[in-house]
Design a protein around this motif. Structure first.
Motif, PDB file in Angstrom:
ATOM      1  N   GLN A 269      21.688 113.675  61.092  1.00  0.00           N
ATOM      2  CA  GLN A 269      20.389 114.231  60.715  1.00  0.00           C
ATOM      3  C   GLN A 269      20.634 115.299  59.631  1.00  0.00           C
ATOM      4  O   GLN A 269      20.399 116.487  59.835  1.00  0.00           O
ATOM      5  CB  GLN A 269      19.708 114.870  61.933  1.00  0.00           C
ATOM      6  CG  GLN A 269      19.561 113.973  63.137  1.00  0.00           C
ATOM      7  CD  GLN A 269      18.400 112.998  63.015  1.00  0.00           C
ATOM      8  OE1 GLN A 269      17.581 113.103  62.112  1.00  0.00           O
ATOM      9  NE2 GLN A 269      18.323 112.043  63.924  1.00  0.00           N
TER      10      GLN A 269
ATOM     11  N   THR B 197      18.553 105.780  62.496  1.00  0.00           N
ATOM     12  CA  THR B 197      18.428 106.124  63.914  1.00  0.00           C
ATOM     13  C   THR B 197      17.322 105.343  64.623  1.00  0.00           C
ATOM     14  O   THR B 197      16.935 105.700  65.739  1.00  0.00           O
ATOM     15  CB  THR B 197      18.190 107.641  64.087  1.00  0.00           C
ATOM     16  OG1 THR B 197      17.139 108.058  63.219  1.00  0.00           O
ATOM     17  CG2 THR B 197      19.448 108.429  63.771  1.00  0.00           C
TER      18      THR B 197
ATOM     19  N   GLU C  48      14.191 105.138  64.440  1.00  0.00           N
ATOM     20  CA  GLU C  48      12.910 105.763  64.722  1.00  0.00           C
ATOM     21  C   GLU C  48      11.793 104.919  64.118  1.00  0.00           C
ATOM     22  O   GLU C  48      12.008 104.140  63.202  1.00  0.00           O
ATOM     23  CB  GLU C  48      12.864 107.177  64.123  1.00  0.00           C
ATOM     24  CG  GLU C  48      13.880 108.128  64.725  1.00  0.00           C
ATOM     25  CD  GLU C  48      14.367 109.171  63.728  1.00  0.00           C
ATOM     26  OE1 GLU C  48      14.456 110.349  64.117  1.00  0.00           O
ATOM     27  OE2 GLU C  48      14.667 108.804  62.577  1.00  0.00           O
ATOM     28  N   SER C  49      10.592 105.103  64.627  1.00  0.00           N
ATOM     29  CA  SER C  49       9.439 104.423  64.047  1.00  0.00           C
ATOM     30  C   SER C  49       9.034 105.116  62.754  1.00  0.00           C
ATOM     31  O   SER C  49       9.057 106.354  62.673  1.00  0.00           O
ATOM     32  CB  SER C  49       8.260 104.431  65.024  1.00  0.00           C
ATOM     33  OG  SER C  49       7.094 103.922  64.405  1.00  0.00           O
TER      34      SER C  49
ATOM     35  N   SER D 251      10.788 106.022  72.593  1.00  0.00           N
ATOM     36  CA  SER D 251      11.290 106.513  71.316  1.00  0.00           C
ATOM     37  C   SER D 251      11.066 105.562  70.154  1.00  0.00           C
ATOM     38  O   SER D 251      10.905 106.009  69.014  1.00  0.00           O
ATOM     39  CB  SER D 251      12.790 106.806  71.418  1.00  0.00           C
ATOM     40  OG  SER D 251      13.046 107.863  72.298  1.00  0.00           O
ATOM     41  N   LYS D 252      11.058 104.273  70.394  1.00  0.00           N
ATOM     42  CA  LYS D 252      11.047 103.297  69.305  1.00  0.00           C
ATOM     43  C   LYS D 252       9.634 102.757  69.072  1.00  0.00           C
ATOM     44  O   LYS D 252       8.911 103.221  68.205  1.00  0.00           O
ATOM     45  CB  LYS D 252      12.024 102.148  69.607  1.00  0.00           C
ATOM     46  CG  LYS D 252      13.355 102.585  70.195  1.00  0.00           C
ATOM     47  CD  LYS D 252      14.141 103.490  69.281  1.00  0.00           C
ATOM     48  CE  LYS D 252      15.494 103.837  69.904  1.00  0.00           C
ATOM     49  NZ  LYS D 252      16.269 104.793  69.117  1.00  0.00           N
TER      50      LYS D 252
ATOM     51  N   SER E 208       6.789 105.453  69.198  1.00  0.00           N
ATOM     52  CA  SER E 208       6.796 106.560  68.224  1.00  0.00           C
ATOM     53  C   SER E 208       6.915 107.943  68.845  1.00  0.00           C
ATOM     54  O   SER E 208       6.365 108.911  68.326  1.00  0.00           O
ATOM     55  CB  SER E 208       5.522 106.518  67.358  1.00  0.00           C
ATOM     56  OG  SER E 208       5.413 105.319  66.642  1.00  0.00           O
TER      57      SER E 208
ATOM     58  N   ALA F 161      10.066 109.509  69.706  1.00  0.00           N
ATOM     59  CA  ALA F 161      11.482 109.877  69.777  1.00  0.00           C
ATOM     60  C   ALA F 161      11.649 111.373  70.017  1.00  0.00           C
ATOM     61  O   ALA F 161      12.552 111.808  70.728  1.00  0.00           O
ATOM     62  CB  ALA F 161      12.199 109.451  68.492  1.00  0.00           C
TER      63      ALA F 161
ATOM     64  N   THR G 173      17.699 100.442  59.955  1.00  0.00           N
ATOM     65  CA  THR G 173      16.403 100.532  60.612  1.00  0.00           C
ATOM     66  C   THR G 173      15.324  99.950  59.705  1.00  0.00           C
ATOM     67  O   THR G 173      15.359 100.139  58.488  1.00  0.00           O
ATOM     68  CB  THR G 173      16.065 101.998  60.925  1.00  0.00           C
ATOM     69  OG1 THR G 173      17.084 102.552  61.752  1.00  0.00           O
ATOM     70  CG2 THR G 173      14.724 102.127  61.619  1.00  0.00           C
TER      71      THR G 173
END
Length: 359
Positions: A20, A31, A33-34, A209-210, A213, A215, A333
């Protein structure tokens, strides 16, 4: 490490989360993430009234959220367990069900926390090799005589097996717990969650988390037989009884009520996944078939670590591992169409520069 660290942890190799970095603005495709924010109802749920109650502990049973999840998935409240992210749930699984007499098996190429937890608790573990093309073969786990952990779809490959295959694994290991980690199931996979009504040894975990949305909210949950859920609760109450905070539970309830919003986002991600894979194929990449919100891909002209570094230098983050079996590959991703267009633009630049360097 300090001289005070317990000897049993001195050889522990900790899990390394996706980076990050804060040095510049990146398109983050590393990572899973959405790319979409939570539904509008989530913002409304995190209101002043909820914030004003932060001086009070949250419900340790998470009853309202468990009831909401139970109703959504058609199970009983007694079948639902809440955790601070699915990582905490996995930790509780390894604590509750695995020991020297009950070893654990998981794929040799999969989520990096599985071997970390096995090492943390000093467990005998078997890493089952994937087959050609990074394919998970269900027969390798049938009658294995160990607790089983399988990510389905698998990470970082994105490949998945069907519910019928998981039923075979659970049925052939009746004296061991089979945990199916469905973190990415809502991007085209087939959930085996309904099978928990048939197999008392089957535990299915998912995450907010995915697909949902959240996370940053840190919420995971498991569905299984009441006895398995009670076992997990015994561990939770012995470690962190208030493990889900008040705001996360409020946000999660609003999330479940907004399922249509997230289903539409999932369809967009699946479209962008196909679009990106086709564009990479046109550039000569090899990309595995994925049912997750990421793809696993490699470029014959540019080795994996170089591709990762070149993309990072251009403001795009992807995930790369130095593990020998997958060192040529990167996990990407799937974000918005705009994000994927930038990613593809940078990839074309890198491939073009590599071709010129070789000519």
């Amino acid at each position: 490490m300090s001289r005070f660290l317990s000897a049993r942890f001195q050889a522990l190799e900790a899990y390394v989360p996706g980076e990050q970095p804060q040095d510049m603005q990146y398109i983050k495709l590393n990572t899973n993430e959405s790319p979409f924010p939570p539904a509008p109802a989530v913002r409304e749920a995190l209101n002043a009234a909820e914030i004003d109650r932060l001086n009070l502990y949250p419900d340790p049973e998470g009853r309202a959220l468990r009831e909401k999840l139970a109703d959504f998935y058609g199970v009983g409240v007694e079948n639902v367990f809440l955790a601070n992210g699915s990582d905490e749930l996995l930790n509780f699984f390894f604590m509750a069900f695995c020991d020297r007499d009950r070893p654990v098996a998981y794929p040799a190429v999969s989520y990096g926390f599985y071997p970390v937890y096995a090492s943390l608790y000093g467990l005998p573990a078997r890493e089952v090799p994937l087959r050609e093309g990074f394919r998970l073969e269900p027969a390798d786990y049938c009658g294995i005589g160990k607790n089983v952990v399988i990510a389905n779809p698998n990470a970082p490959t994105g490949r998945a097996i069907g519910a019928a295959d998981i039923a075979r694994i659970a049925e052939s290991n009746p004296d061991h717990v089979v945990l199916i980690d469905e973190a990415y199931i809502d991007f085209g996979g087939e959930s085996c969650l309904p099978l928990t009504k048939k197999y008392e040894n089957l535990l299915v975990c998912q995450t907010f988390s995915k697909f949902r949305s959240l996370a940053g909210g840190r919420l995971g949950f498991a569905v299984g037989s009441p006895a398995l859920i009670r076992d997990l609760d015994r561990i939770r109450y012995s470690t962190n009884s208030y493990n889900i905070n008040r705001l996360t539970m409020a946000a999660a309830i609003a999330t479940i009520d907004s399922h249509g919003y997230y289903a539409a986002n999932s369809r967009l991600i699946q479209e962008n996944r196909a679009y990106t894979a086709a564009a990479l194929d046109a550039l000569g990449f090899e990309t595995l078939p994925s049912l997750a919100n990421f793809i696993f891909t490699r470029c014959p002209q540019v080795e994996g670590r170089r591709l990762y570094r070149e993309l990072k230098a251009r403001g795009v983050l992807v995930r790369h591992w130095d593990k020998a079996e997958i060192a040529d590959w990167c996990r990407v991703t799937i974000g918005s169409r705009g994000q994927m267009d930038v990613f593809l633009e940078k990839v074309r630049e890198i491939v073009k520069e590599a071709a010129h360097a070789d000519s």
